[in-house]
Design an enzyme around this catalytic site. Structure first.
Site, PDB file in Angstrom:
ATOM      1  N   TYR A  53       0.838  -1.216   0.000  1.00 22.04           N
ATOM      2  CA  TYR A  53       0.000   0.000   0.000  1.00 22.04           C
ATOM      3  C   TYR A  53       0.862   1.251   0.000  1.00 22.04           C
ATOM      4  O   TYR A  53       0.602   2.184  -0.756  1.00 22.04           O
ATOM      5  CB  TYR A  53      -0.926   0.021   1.222  1.00 22.04           C
ATOM      6  CG  TYR A  53      -2.147  -0.876   1.106  1.00 22.04           C
ATOM      7  CD1 TYR A  53      -2.410  -1.605  -0.052  1.00 22.04           C
ATOM      8  CD2 TYR A  53      -3.044  -0.973   2.162  1.00 22.04           C
ATOM      9  CE1 TYR A  53      -3.530  -2.424  -0.132  1.00 22.04           C
ATOM     10  CE2 TYR A  53      -4.170  -1.778   2.087  1.00 22.04           C
ATOM     11  CZ  TYR A  53      -4.412  -2.515   0.934  1.00 22.04           C
ATOM     12  OH  TYR A  53      -5.517  -3.317   0.857  1.00 22.04           O
TER      13      TYR A  53
HETATM   14  N1  SAM Z   1     -10.008  -6.684   2.529  1.00 23.06           N
HETATM   15  C1  SAM Z   1     -10.746  -5.569   1.947  1.00 23.06           C
HETATM   16  C2  SAM Z   1     -12.227  -5.915   1.871  1.00 23.06           C
HETATM   17  O1  SAM Z   1     -12.653  -6.893   2.473  1.00 23.06           O
HETATM   18  O2  SAM Z   1     -12.974  -5.220   1.194  1.00 23.06           O
HETATM   19  C3  SAM Z   1     -10.184  -5.197   0.605  1.00 23.06           C
HETATM   20  C4  SAM Z   1      -8.928  -4.363   0.650  1.00 23.06           C
HETATM   21  S1  SAM Z   1      -9.257  -2.727   1.138  1.00 23.06           S
HETATM   22  C5  SAM Z   1      -8.416  -1.787  -0.070  1.00 23.06           C
HETATM   23  C6  SAM Z   1      -8.262  -2.395   2.547  1.00 23.06           C
HETATM   24  C7  SAM Z   1      -8.707  -3.073   3.817  1.00 23.06           C
HETATM   25  O3  SAM Z   1      -8.424  -4.456   3.771  1.00 23.06           O
HETATM   26  C8  SAM Z   1      -7.995  -2.568   5.042  1.00 23.06           C
HETATM   27  O4  SAM Z   1      -8.630  -1.433   5.590  1.00 23.06           O
HETATM   28  C9  SAM Z   1      -8.049  -3.777   5.974  1.00 23.06           C
HETATM   29  O5  SAM Z   1      -9.299  -3.830   6.599  1.00 23.06           O
HETATM   30  C10 SAM Z   1      -7.941  -4.933   5.019  1.00 23.06           C
HETATM   31  N2  SAM Z   1      -6.538  -5.354   4.824  1.00 23.06           N
HETATM   32  C11 SAM Z   1      -5.773  -5.179   3.731  1.00 23.06           C
HETATM   33  N3  SAM Z   1      -4.545  -5.704   3.896  1.00 23.06           N
HETATM   34  C12 SAM Z   1      -4.512  -6.212   5.137  1.00 23.06           C
HETATM   35  C13 SAM Z   1      -3.521  -6.888   5.916  1.00 23.06           C
HETATM   36  N4  SAM Z   1      -2.302  -7.118   5.431  1.00 23.06           N
HETATM   37  N5  SAM Z   1      -3.844  -7.246   7.175  1.00 23.06           N
HETATM   38  C14 SAM Z   1      -5.064  -7.013   7.680  1.00 23.06           C
HETATM   39  N6  SAM Z   1      -6.055  -6.384   7.001  1.00 23.06           N
HETATM   40  C15 SAM Z   1      -5.793  -5.997   5.739  1.00 23.06           C
END
Ligand code: SAM
Length: 440
Positions: A240
């Protein structure tokens, strides 16, 4: 999101020309994510999303929100998209984005969504004050948008829109918008925004681009690539943002990394208005690109920013060193401050910093050791893990700053100060400190 909702979302993507054969939206430990539908080589395009699916300023302008508020151009970009999001949720099944809205999370672990009790775990941290600051900001934006737009357009928002709804929209944007898509480029890109973050991906440069740019009638597409090879059935990840601290990751996304270079603390230094040399000091700071207050981000295991020490010496100057503040020295004083000025001055910068570190460290309710033991606990709740990680990280950086100035205090006698440098420059002192006399 249910399997049925995911199926609907996939159908919606393919019926609108999104390329989704190589990566499929799927349930993963991070919520939803993108899973490789076959072996994918590094650099392969895994998702292409046509502009008509984006929720951005153009979508606002074309929507009934845009019609109600003069194209929406007067609103802050994020407020405009947040309102579009809330309006489309209110439209339910009538919304063209309905299948996308149905798979959006109701919350993340961002500190903006934490309960009072959860926030107690970050008592004394900079993360807590940033979180409160962000919530206050969202609250005040909400109040003006509520008065000017929501209440004035009851037909668009038939149900009530609460602060919590607005905060949800803010949190969705904050966690899903690709960092480079700022300002009026701000956009939610359905499907591409399902990609999760991995600490293991450290390649610089973004994993996406905007193609077509509308030239020659070609459709504008958001195109996401995998930064590494991915085996069929495995999750596709990106990085990110390599520059965000753990506090920023916690606030924006609701996760942190164990990488020490994410541990940071922002030191704020300020020329006090009650300082007898306030005007001169401010003038000197401004001539050197700083101001009445200055912020320095200190990162664990990295040296202090050199400007910080220089600025500190300026803040602490007084007594017999005050002559350096005279107008005569205006152009050279910064150069002098880059080196130790006098034992008194060097001692006061150490004292100022050590006192500040001690007082900051005293505001946390746990020690580094206690936090480290807690982090060993199995099955920690994600929010508690974030809290412990961030507060331990901040304290480690404060401890490191205190150690640096403690060591400096012990070295005060061995340093070379302004007067000696000056005598050397004038050729009056030899390298061994002996006074040189002229031959007559
Ligand atoms: N996982 C998301 C969803 O269910 O819609 C899609 C990705 S969104 C761009 C970003 C969110 O995904 C974050 O705010 C977090 O909640 C989760 N996320 C992404 N990468 C993560 C990681 N390495 N560990 C934990 N949560 C993660």
């Amino acid at each position: 999101a249910s399997t049925a909702a995911l199926e609907d979302f996939r159908r919606w993507l393919s019926s609108h020309g999104a390329v989704e054969g190589k990566a499929s939206p799927a349930a993963v430990p991070e919520g939803l994510g993108l899973v490789a539908a076959r072996d994918l080589p590094r650099g392969e395009v895994v998702a292409e999303v046509p502009k008509k699916l984006w929720m951005d300023a153009d979508a606002v302008a074309a929507s009934d929100i845009g019609r109600a508020c003069g194209g929406g151009g007067e609103l802050r970009p994020w407020v405009a998209v947040a309102l579009l999001l809330l309006r489309e949720v209110a439209r339910g099944a009538d919304s063209p984005w309905a299948p996308y809205l149905a798979i959006l999370p109701r919350q993340t672990d961002s500190t903006i969504f934490w309960s009072e009790e959860e926030l107690l775990e970050i008592q004394g941290t900079q993360l807590l004050s940033t979180t409160m600051g962000v919530k206050d900001y969202v609250q005040s934006e909400f109040e003006s948008v509520e008065a000017e737009i929501i209440n004035a357009n009851k037909d668009l928002f038939p149900g009530t829109i609460t602060f919590d709804d607005f905060l949800w929209a803010f949190g969705i944007l904050r966690s899903r918008v690709f960092p480079e898509l700022r300002g009026d480029k701000l956009a939610l890109i359905p499907f591409a925004d399902l990609v999760n973050h991995s600490a293991d991906i450290t390649s610089e440069g973004s994993s996406w681009e905007i193609k077509g740019k509308g030239l020659f009638g070609r459709e504008v597409m958001f195109s996401l690539r995998t930064p590494v090879d991915v085996k069929s059935g495995k999750q596709i990840y990106i990085q990110y943002d390599l520059n965000k601290s753990n506090a920023e990751l916690a606030l924006d996304y609701g996760f942190i990394e164990s990488n020490p270079s994410r541990d940071s603390y922002t030191v704020t230094l300020e020329i006090s208005e009650s300082d007898p040399f306030y005007g001169d000091k401010l003038d000197i700071a401004e001539l050197n690109g700083l101001g009445e207050s200055a912020y320095f981000d200190i990162v664990l295991n990295e040296p202090l920013p050199p400007q910080m020490i220089t600025y500190l010496r300026l803040l602490c100057i007084g007594g017999t060193d005050a002559f350096l503040l005279e107008a005569l020295f205006r152009n050279s004083v910064w150069g002098h401050l880059e080196q130790p000025v006098s034992p008194d001055n060097e001692e006061s910068i150490c004292k100022v910093m050590r006192d500040a570190c001690k007082s900051a460290l005293g505001a946390y309710h746990t020690t580094i050791q206690e936090d480290e033991e807690l982090l060993e606990t199995e099955n920690l709740q994600p929010r508690l893990k974030i809290a412990i990680g961030v507060r331990a990280g901040e304290k480690k950086v404060l401890q490191q700053i205190d150690d640096i100035f403690k060591q400096r205090e012990e070295e005060l006698d061995g340093l070379e100060y302004y007067q000696e440098r000056r005598l050397k420059d004038l050729g009056l002192v030899g390298d061994n400190g002996e006074i040189i006399f002229w031959e007559t």
